[in-house]
Structure formats: structure tokens, C-alpha cells
Design a protein around this motif. Structure first.
Motif, PDB file in Angstrom:
ATOM      1  N   UNK A   1       3.032   5.006  -3.926  1.00 16.58           N
ATOM      2  CA  UNK A   1       3.807   6.049  -4.595  1.00 16.58           C
ATOM      3  C   UNK A   1       3.895   7.352  -3.800  1.00 16.58           C
TER       4      UNK A   1
ATOM      5  N   UNK B   1       1.730  10.360  -1.000  1.00 20.69           N
ATOM      6  CA  UNK B   1       0.644  10.765  -0.105  1.00 20.69           C
ATOM      7  C   UNK B   1       0.509  12.271  -0.239  1.00 20.69           C
TER       8      UNK B   1
ATOM      9  N   UNK C   1      -1.870  15.723   0.749  1.00 21.79           N
ATOM     10  CA  UNK C   1      -2.952  16.271   1.582  1.00 21.79           C
ATOM     11  C   UNK C   1      -3.082  17.749   1.282  1.00 21.79           C
ATOM     12  N   UNK C   2      -4.291  18.205   1.245  1.00 18.26           N
ATOM     13  CA  UNK C   2      -4.519  19.618   0.986  1.00 18.26           C
ATOM     14  C   UNK C   2      -5.818  20.054   1.659  1.00 18.26           C
TER      15      UNK C   2
ATOM     16  N   UNK D   1      10.305   9.603   2.876  1.00 22.20           N
ATOM     17  CA  UNK D   1       9.370  10.518   2.212  1.00 22.20           C
ATOM     18  C   UNK D   1      10.079  11.820   1.846  1.00 22.20           C
TER      19      UNK D   1
ATOM     20  N   UNK E   1       8.898  15.523   0.654  1.00 20.52           N
ATOM     21  CA  UNK E   1       7.671  16.330   0.521  1.00 20.52           C
ATOM     22  C   UNK E   1       7.933  17.651  -0.196  1.00 20.52           C
TER      23      UNK E   1
ATOM     24  N   UNK F   1       2.115  21.741  -2.203  1.00 21.21           N
ATOM     25  CA  UNK F   1       1.146  21.751  -3.310  1.00 21.21           C
ATOM     26  C   UNK F   1       0.650  23.186  -3.444  1.00 21.21           C
TER      27      UNK F   1
ATOM     28  N   UNK G   1      -1.616  26.126  -5.340  1.00 21.49           N
ATOM     29  CA  UNK G   1      -2.734  26.493  -6.207  1.00 21.49           C
ATOM     30  C   UNK G   1      -2.796  28.012  -6.248  1.00 21.49           C
TER      31      UNK G   1
ATOM     32  N   UNK H   1      -1.425  25.115  -0.547  1.00 16.33           N
ATOM     33  CA  UNK H   1      -2.685  24.616   0.003  1.00 16.33           C
ATOM     34  C   UNK H   1      -2.502  23.245   0.650  1.00 16.33           C
ATOM     35  N   UNK H   2      -1.299  22.721   0.583  1.00 19.88           N
ATOM     36  CA  UNK H   2      -1.067  21.411   1.171  1.00 19.88           C
ATOM     37  C   UNK H   2       0.318  20.924   0.817  1.00 19.88           C
ATOM     38  N   UNK H   3       0.492  19.639   0.784  1.00 17.01           N
ATOM     39  CA  UNK H   3       1.805  19.066   0.485  1.00 17.01           C
ATOM     40  C   UNK H   3       1.623  17.726  -0.209  1.00 17.01           C
ATOM     41  N   UNK H   4       2.692  17.308  -0.849  1.00 22.82           N
ATOM     42  CA  UNK H   4       2.701  15.991  -1.482  1.00 22.82           C
ATOM     43  C   UNK H   4       4.019  15.326  -1.135  1.00 22.82           C
ATOM     44  N   UNK H   5       3.932  14.121  -0.624  1.00 25.73           N
ATOM     45  CA  UNK H   5       5.137  13.397  -0.213  1.00 25.73           C
ATOM     46  C   UNK H   5       5.292  12.142  -1.058  1.00 25.73           C
ATOM     47  N   UNK H   6       6.426  12.055  -1.734  1.00 26.38           N
ATOM     48  CA  UNK H   6       6.760  10.808  -2.429  1.00 26.38           C
ATOM     49  C   UNK H   6       7.201   9.823  -1.352  1.00 26.38           C
ATOM     50  N   UNK H   7       6.637   8.639  -1.352  1.00 31.21           N
ATOM     51  CA  UNK H   7       6.994   7.682  -0.296  1.00 31.21           C
ATOM     52  C   UNK H   7       7.879   6.557  -0.833  1.00 31.21           C
TER      53      UNK H   7
END
Lengths: 412, 150
Positions: free
Chosen positions: A260, A262, A264-265, B117, B119, B122, B124, B129-135
């Protein structure tokens, strides 16, 4: 055979089936109760993160030279007292102490606290692992190419992962990095490149992520891999997730699961004080892989058998009171079958302190079969001249209530 | 009437052609003949117009290999994709042409792949603080590039 004898035989048969079902049911209940948290024992909110560092550190110690620092630093008395070869070797940076990853910071400590812990007077942090003379912290981009995830055991919450880990920075990183994997046990940490501004490792290990089974068998899971540098604090090293270089390998798949997302943080965190003035923050890179169970598989392996049990049980509603033996046989054995099916379901997942969706479905199945059996018992309780009325009411009421019940347990 | 596999019933029929735009990321000649002409070439494309990032690597033999090897990196090209079955019977969309270069997809090719993907950062406390990738292709991506919906 007379009617009273038949009645007695049917009653005995029903009681035996019920007793068997009750015993199996109690067994299931006891398994569920075992999963409840024990009184007085705190439940870890992030179990893997806090429970595994010792293993991870031990593994890292075994795999890489010169990184015994964290463990050794936590037990200074034991180290000093237990190793005769090191007596008289107290000079800063002398002998094997050079191998400690945070030795440069320890050497720069300006004094000792009353408890004997080296301390820094300047800088943001007093911790002996801080390095106020380091200058501006290095910004390190952490990338992860995940090449394989296998052996996912949802019962244990463990999985095997193989990935490439890259660390890149514009300015040189501190020497002697001590990478640990708080949620796993690394079996191989092969450095492919080790330059001041570029490091690349190939990592293979077993990692742990507690599963969330509330929606089982339509559950989604999150597999977590965490990387922490635990000898250099955020005063020397800051970790950032590298979006461009955190990916899955080509044609990456996890058997039995749908990939679904990936995520990363990076995270900065301190530890509960291990010693006096343990105030240093450390950087952590967290990678989460979202997977979902295939819906078709879930339907055919869980929902179809449950509905078949209910439907077969309901067929007894159309058996007339004259064929009481057939009608009884349609209910009680189905209950035993449902309990055994439920038992086989919970064998494939860990004990949980909550009801899964499959549990709720099975409660619906039990209730349906119970209504079915009650309708049959009614024939023994009412006069024979009212059997037709009971038969007609049960034939409408039980299937209707069962339909409502099954819809409710499937939706809730 | 032949029965269709379950996973295919909701999808388009094999043979349907889709057209789109892409950028050549790079080409790599994998094998050459005795005269030095490309026999097998890999081309990496970044498909445009789909929501998110869609990367495709396609391997092709002659004459596609020689034709596509002439494409320069970062050049914009037109691509044609056609629905068809892989060797394991699943439906897949395969690259059949890049501009004038026609490719005959080999079902036994295990090198070619595509990776989607999309992205998002993310956050906070309103700090990234980061990233989220739907694949898995998102609904928006499927709407923009219907051949992803399979």
C-alpha cells in the motif's frame, strides 16, 4: 420406537452436543482471557522500540568492531573492575577505549559529576556523550532501498528484511558511527562504502512490528524498520528521510499481501535517564511499510465458511416437527462445527485483548445457531397441538433475526 | 462465450491501446551484435500526466533496441501502451511504441517493470518530518491514466 423414547434420545443428543460446544467455547474464552494484560504489569506502548535495543546492540557489537561503547559506558564499574588488563590504562583515549564510538566526546568532558559521570559544562547538553566542540551538526540524509521482505509471521509480528541503507551529507559525518536497529536483530550489516560524506550498507535482519488485528481478516499491517545512531547525539548528527532514495526495488512484492504505502520519517528523542545528566537527544530514522491482506482471500477463507454454517443451520427451520431428529441434527452439530472453525481461525493469529472482525462474525454465527436450537427446544416445551404455530413462527422469526444479526456483525 | 478470470472482469479488454507522454530518463544498450548494433536496449521513462510519479523501465530487442537507443536523455516522447496478458495470465499494460520505435513485448521478459508512487509530506506540529508515498495507483492517478486501473 415410541415418542417419549425418541424425545429422550433427542434431548440426550442435544445435551451432549451442547456440552461439547460449551467445553470448546470455554477453551476459546480462556485463550482470549490469557491475552488480557496482567494486573500490575504495565503494557508497553511501543514494545519493540524499548525491548529490543539490547539484542540489537549485542548484535551490532558482534558485527562491527569498536562499537562496544554504549554497553560499556552503561556499566563503567563492571568494566573497570572486571578487566585486569585495563588496570592503569586510565588515560584518555588510551588502549582499547579508542574503539568506543563516543570516546571523542568523553575525552572532551570538562569535569565529573558528584556521581562520577563525566559532564560537559558548555553546550546545550551536559551528557558525557555530547560534543560541544563539534560545531554545527551534520545533516545526514538517510535513504533505504528495500529489496526483500519475507517470512512475515503475523503471530509473532516478525519479518525478515533485506535493504540498502545510504547515509549522505554535504559535510563530513563524525567518525565511528554506531548504527543500531531498535526494532530488530540484524544478521548482516555489510558496509559497501564508508566515506566521510557517503556511507552505504547492505542490511539483512529480522524485525518486529506488533500486528493490529482489529479488522482481521480485512486487516492492514505496518512493518517498521528503525535505524538509530546511538553514540552521536543531535549536537553532531541530524537524520533526515531521503525521499528520492527511499523506495522499493523493482517488482517488489510481499507474498500474500498487497503493498500500500511506504512512509519514512526522522525523529529526535532522548532516553529515560540511564545515568546522571543523560540529557542528550539522538536521531532516529523510521521506515514504515503499509500492507493489506487480499480481500478475496479473506472472504473465501473466513466469511464463506461462516455463512455456509449459518445457512445449513437455517435449513432446519423448514423441517417439520414430525422429523424432530432431522431438525435437531441440523443445529447442534453445526454449533460444534462453528466452534472448531473458530478455533482454527484463532490458531493463525496471536491472542488479542480485543475482538477481531472474525470474532464478531463468529459471535453472529453462535447467536444464529443458538436461536436455531432454541426454536427446536420449543417443540419439547409446548403442547403438541401448538407445534404448527411454533413451526410457522420459528420459520419466519429465526431467519429474519439471523439476517439482521449477520448484517450487524459484518458492518460493525 | 468463454469465461473471464475473476480479476479481469472489472477491467478493460486486452488489446486496448492508450497513448501518453513521457520523458526519457536514460537508455542503456544491454547487448550488441558483432557489428556493434544494439540487440537489446533498456529505456527508462518517466510518464507525465498521471498524478504522482510513474517510472517505467522497458527492455526491447531489435529493431526497437536500435531505434530507442538514439533517443537522448530528458527528451519528450509519445508512448503507446497496450493491455495484454503476462506469461502468468495476469492483465498488464505493456509499452508497444515510443514515438516511431515499435516494441514487441516479450511475455518472458522479467526485466521490464513500472513503479508508481504519489508522495505527500508527513507533518507533525506543522513541521515536515518525513514523507509518505502511496505505491498502489490512487484514484486520481487512475482517472488521469486509465490504464493504471487494473
Amino acid at each position: 420406537m415410541g415418542r417419549p423414547a425418541q424425545k429422550k434420545r433427542l434431548t440426550t443428543f442435544s445435551i451432549l452436543c451442547l456440552a461439547l460446544s460449551a467445553l470448546l467455547g470455554l477453551f476459546l474464552l480462556s485463550r482470549r482471557l490469557e491475552a488480557q494484560p496482567k494486573k500490575g504489569v504495565p503494557v508497553a506502548t511501543t514494545p519493540a522500540a524499548e525491548k529490543l535495543p539490547v539484542d540489537a546492540k549485542a548484535d551490532a557489537v558482534a558485527k562491527s568492531k569498536g562499537d562496544a561503547g554504549a554497553d560499556a559506558a552503561a556499566e563503567p564499574d563492571k568494566k573497570a573492575g572486571g578487566d585486569d588488563d585495563k588496570k592503569g590504562d586510565d588515560k584518555k583515549g588510551g588502549g582499547d577505549d579508542d574503539k568506543l564510538p563516543a570516546e571523542d566526546a568523553l575525552n572532551n568532558a570538562s569535569g565529573l559529576s558528584p556521581a562520577g559521570v563525566p559532564i560537559h559544562d558548555k553546550g546545550k547538553f551536559k551528557s558525557p556523550f555530547a560534543n560541544p566542540d563539534f560545531g554545527k551538526p551534520v545533516e545526514v540524509k538517510v535513504g533505504m532501498l528495500i529489496t526483500d521482505i519475507s517470512q512475515y509471521d503475523i503471530k509473532e509480528g516478525t519479518f525478515e528484511a533485506t535493504f540498502y541503507l545510504s547515509l549522505t551529507s554535504k559535510t563530513p559525518m563524525p567518525k565511528k558511527l554506531n548504527l543500531v536497529f531498535p526494532t530488530g536483530k540484524v544478521e548482516a550489516l555489510d558496509p559497501l562504502a564508508d566515506r566521510p560524506t557517503f556511507k552505504l550498507y547492505r542490511v539483512n535482519g529480522t524485525f518486529k512490528s506488533p500486528p493490529d488485528l482489529r479488522k482481521y481478516p480485512f486487516d492492514s499491517q505496518e512493518l517498521t524498520i528503525e535505524v538509530e545512531e546511538n553514540s552521536k547525539g543531535v549536537d553532531q548528527l541530524k537524520l533526515y528521510a531521503d525521499e528520492e532514495h527511499t523506495r522499493f526495488d523493482a517488482n517488489f512484492q510481499i507474498a500474500g499481501w498487497d503493498l500500500k504505502y511506504l512512509e519514512a520519517r526522522s525523529l529526535s528523542r532522548d532516553l529515560p535517564a540511564r545515568f546522571e545528566n543523560d540529557d542528550l537527544y539522538y536521531g532516529r530514522f523510521i521506515c514504515r511499510i503499509g500492507i493489506a491482506r487480499f480481500g478475496t482471500s479473506a472472504i473465501f477463507s473466513v466469511f464463506v465458511p461462516a455463512f455456509v454454517i449459518v445457512i445449513i443451520g437455517l435449513l432446519a427451520m423448514w423441517v417439520t416437527p414430525d422429523e424432530m431428529e432431522v431438525r435437531s441434527n441440523g443445529g447442534a452439530p453445526m454449533l460444534a462445527g462453528a466452534v472448531l472453525f473458530h478455533f482454527s481461525l484463532i490458531q493463525s493469529i496471536p491472542a488479542t485483548a480485543y475482538l477481531t472482525r472474525a470474532d464478531k462474525l463468529m459471535i453472529g454465527v453462535y447467536m444464529s445457531l443458538l436461536m436455531n436450537m432454541i426454536s427446536t427446544w420449543c417443540f419439547f416445551l409446548v403442547d403438541e397441538d401448538k407445534h404448527d404455530k411454533v413451526f410457522k413462527i420459528a420459520r419466519v422469526l429465526v431467519p429474519t433475526l439471523t439476517t439482521i444479526l449477520m448484517v450487524v456483525v459484518c458492518v460493525v | 462465450m468463454t469465461a473471464k478470470p475473476l480479476g479481469f472482469s472489472a477491467c478493460e479488454s486486452p488489446g486496448k491501446v492508450h497513448e501518453g507522454k513521457a520523458k526519457v530518463v536514460r537508455t542503456y544498450v544491454n547487448r550488441r551484435d558483432d557489428k556493434g548494433e544494439p540487440l537489446v536496449t533498456d529505456v527508462e521513462l518517466s510518464l507525465e500526466g498521471c498524478q504522482g510519479e510513474l517510472r517505467m523501465v522497458a527492455r526491447g530487442g531489435a529493431p526497437f533496441a536500435g531505434c530507442v537507443a538514439k533517443k537522448s536523455n530528458a527528451s519528450s516522447v509519445s508512448v503507446k501502451m497496450q493491455s495484454g496478458r503476462t506469461r502468468d495470465g495476469h492483465l498488464a499494460t505493456r509499452l508497444v511504441a515510443i514515438d516511431e520505435c515499435v516494441r514487441d513485448p516479450d511475455p518472458s521478459d522479467s526485466r521490464s517493470f513500472e513503479a508508481f508512487r504519489a508522495c505527500t509530506p508527513v507533518m507533525t506540529d506543522e513541521v515536515a518530518v518525513g514523507f509518505r508515498c502511496e505505491v498502489a495507483p490512487t484514484d486520481e492517478a487512475k482517472a488521469a491514466c486509465p490504464w493504471l486501473a487494473r
